[in-house]
Motif scaffolding. Structure first.
Motif, short mmCIF file in Angstrom:
data_model
loop_
_atom_site.label_atom_id
_atom_site.label_comp_id
_atom_site.label_asym_id
_atom_site.label_seq_id
_atom_site.Cartn_x
_atom_site.Cartn_y
_atom_site.Cartn_z
N HIS A 4 0.11 -5.97 2.62
CA HIS A 4 -0.23 -4.50 3.64
C HIS A 4 -1.41 -5.17 4.28
O HIS A 4 -1.97 -4.04 5.09
CB HIS A 4 -0.41 -3.61 2.20
N GLN A 88 8.08 -0.17 -4.17
CA GLN A 88 7.93 -0.74 -3.07
C GLN A 88 6.72 -0.27 -2.27
O GLN A 88 6.04 -1.11 -1.48
CB GLN A 88 9.10 -0.44 -2.16
N PHE A 89 6.20 0.68 -2.68
CA PHE A 89 5.00 1.23 -2.05
C PHE A 89 3.86 1.26 -2.98
O PHE A 89 2.79 1.72 -2.39
CB PHE A 89 5.16 2.66 -1.38
#
Length: 155
Positions: A4, A88-89
């Motif tokens: 990220h 996933q997030f």
């Protein structure tokens, strides 16, 4: 899973560490002793790893406990998809990767609300064991997250 962060790889991730650890990486003194904050942390700061974790587990356990006992096929599929997308997030990358791996070994059980609540409790206990925390008695998930304790303390 792609990172990220881009150029800030050396910069500590607030969502990946507790506040004291993150603050030390920022060269800020936050505590003179375990119980006496030098500079109290304002309530409108971004959540740290521990705060995100507590809030997330509370939300997920509540959601699982309120999941229908006889879900439609679509509800079951949507809930399984939700957990896979959620993993996933999740904002703490190491936590997200761990949860993704755990989901591969133990896919969501969405045949009923009770099955889902127990499955999630087992996933949470997997994390608790890794962190050296006590495990929760999964037979009490609905008491804890939906109905309230049998002793009436939540009434």
């Amino acid at each position: 899973m792609p990172s990220h962060r881009s150029d800030d790889e050396d910069k500590p991730c607030r969502a990946c560490s507790d506040f004291k650890t993150w603050a030390k990486g920022q060269n800020k003194v936050t505590f003179t002793s375990p119980n006496k904050p030098q500079h109290p942390r304002p309530k409108d700061c971004p959540l740290d790893k521990d705060e995100i974790g507590r809030s997330t587990w509370g939300f997920l356990h509540s959601m699982a406990s309120y999941f229908p006992d006889k879900p439609t096929k679509k509800q079951s599929e949507d809930m399984a998809r939700f957990f896979n997308i959620f993993a996933q997030f999740y904002p703490c990358e190491p936590c997200a990767i761990d949860f993704q791996e755990d989901l591969k070994r133990h896919p969501p059980k969405t045949s009923s609300g009770t099955a889902l609540a127990r499955w999630l409790c087992e996933r949470h206990n997997t994390v608790n064991k890794k962190l050296g925390k006590p495990v929760f008695d999964c037979s009490k998930v609905h008491e804890r997250w939906r109905d309230g304790w049998k002793d009436g303390s939540c009434d």
